[in-house]
Motif scaffolding. Structure first.
Motif, PDB file in Angstrom:
ATOM      1  N   ALA A  99       0.833  -1.208   0.000  1.00 50.36           N
ATOM      2  CA  ALA A  99       0.000   0.000   0.000  1.00 50.36           C
ATOM      3  C   ALA A  99       0.865   1.254   0.000  1.00 50.36           C
ATOM      4  N   LEU A 100       1.946   1.234   0.785  1.00 44.51           N
ATOM      5  CA  LEU A 100       2.845   2.389   0.806  1.00 44.51           C
ATOM      6  C   LEU A 100       3.576   2.521  -0.519  1.00 44.51           C
ATOM      7  N   ILE A 101       4.042   1.414  -1.055  1.00 45.25           N
ATOM      8  CA  ILE A 101       4.745   1.449  -2.341  1.00 45.25           C
ATOM      9  C   ILE A 101       3.833   1.994  -3.435  1.00 45.25           C
ATOM     10  N   GLU A 102       2.558   1.610  -3.381  1.00 39.53           N
ATOM     11  CA  GLU A 102       1.595   2.122  -4.363  1.00 39.53           C
ATOM     12  C   GLU A 102       1.443   3.630  -4.247  1.00 39.53           C
ATOM     13  N   LEU A 103       1.400   4.145  -3.021  1.00 38.07           N
ATOM     14  CA  LEU A 103       1.288   5.591  -2.822  1.00 38.07           C
ATOM     15  C   LEU A 103       2.532   6.313  -3.344  1.00 38.07           C
ATOM     16  N   VAL A 104       3.694   5.721  -3.099  1.00 36.97           N
ATOM     17  CA  VAL A 104       4.936   6.327  -3.586  1.00 36.97           C
ATOM     18  C   VAL A 104       4.941   6.371  -5.113  1.00 36.97           C
TER      19      VAL A 104
END
Length: 365
Positions: free
Chosen positions: A117-122
């Protein structure tokens, strides 16, 4: 009925007045946090008192006035973090990407395993800098996929809820990991080079909170914030301080940090951007912060969707515009504020010289 209103009013008054004390006990300092919630409770209590009490009785007026005082007092602290207030930081007019700097701050919560989820936001927001808090070796391994696009990094993986990682598309000319106040609580300090070649001093911090399970007092947290504030106040460089301060934007301690440092808060006049707690909508506070010097104006600041941590990520896009931002002004300080700051640091045996000063010509002297 009257006795119920008396009890409710007394509790509201105590909760309102308790933070006036400078005592660092977690109960006292904890009352800095729910000012919005206390204001809402005071408003509802005031409405109920006006409807249900005998307004011809002196005690009724005493209760109503006491509750009204609490409501007004709480509003004075939180209104600056609404659109009803004048913005402290100018909205950027220049869109030159060479002078932009975007930072995504995310307290990932160590046990959380939703790194995707964090990687997607980045990948979606393409920040220049990502800082993760509470990140351990597992998180470091998962975030390796970002290193091709963000090749510059500083890593401090820990499994004690205080690990920290910085990933950057921009060049990091200098960096240092420090343990400013507590030996298990790190901070990261870097000199970041913008695309324009301008250099920015950035401090990433995550002091331990005052709580019955960690530090019974706020002394350690307060000392870390104050020495960083005193350190950057002496710098003429562009400066950014960001991270999970484990303190709310409107607390006396955070305000002291702003007064001593001279840094600006881009949320003033724009909103609270409450980042904690994800799971309790009524109990949310702005714990994740980004403060900056007058060298910057702001394009945007937004709270991003949950990554299944207890904190929402915070994404801020700044514009390096020293001339445009020169007239910006934050909170003013006086001798009493500096004396209070001195007392806080002396109690912990630390000072601003303990803070790394990346980019300063006398840093090794």
């Amino acid at each position: 009925m009257l006795s119920v209103f008396v009890i409710c009013t007394v509790v509201t008054v105590i909760a309102t007045l308790l933070p006036l004390s400078r005592h660092p006990h977690w109960i006292v300092r904890g009352m800095d946090f729910p000012r919005l919630q206390i204001a809402i409770i005071a408003l509802l209590l005031l409405i109920a008192q006006s409807i249900l009490l005998d307004v011809t009785a002196p005690i009724s007026w005493g209760l109503i006035l006491a509750t009204l005082f609490c409501l007004i007092w709480q509003l004075t602290w939180i209104l600056p973090y609404t659109r009803m207030w004048r913005s402290e930081v100018k909205t950027a007019k220049d869109a030159n990407p060479q002078h932009q700097l975007s930072i995504l701050t995310s307290n990932v919560l160590t046990p959380n395993r939703n790194a995707d989820a964090l990687i997607e936001l980045v990948n979606k927001h393409q920040p220049d800098v990502l800082v993760t808090l509470e990140s351990d070796k597992w998180w470091e391994k998962q975030l390796e996929v970002l290193e091709q696009a963000m090749p510059h990094s500083v890593k401090c993986p820990l499994d004690n809820l205080y690990g920290m990682h910085v990933y950057s598309r921009l060049t990091i000319d200098e960096h240092e990991v420090s343990y400013l106040v507590e030996k298990e609580v790190p901070s990261i300090h870097i000199l970041l080079r913008l695309r324009s070649g301008d250099k920015v001093r950035v401090h990433f911090v995550h002091p331990a909170p005052p709580s019955p399970t960690e530090n019974p007092e706020s002394a350690e947290r307060d000392a870390e914030l104050v020495i960083v504030a005193r350190s950057v106040a002496q710098s003429e460089q562009p400066v950014i301080v960001t991270g999970d301060l484990n303190d709310v934007a409107w607390s006396a301690t955070t305000r002291l940090f702003r007064k001593v440092s001279g840094l600006l808060d881009p949320r003033v006049g724009r909103g609270m951007f409450n980042t904690f707690h994800v799971g309790f909508p009524f109990l949310r506070w702005p714990l994740d912060h980004l403060f900056h010097s007058t060298h910057f104006t702001i394009h945007s600041i937004e709270r991003l969707p949950s990554i299944e941590s207890d904190h929402f990520p915070l994404f801020t896009r700044l514009q390096f515009a020293p001339q445009s931002g020169a007239e910006q002004q934050g909170l003013s300080s006086d001798e009493n504020h500096h004396q209070w700051a001195k007392e806080i640091t002396e109690q912990q045996g630390v000072n601003e010289l303990d803070v790394p000063q990346p980019g300063e010509p006398n840093k090794f002297l």
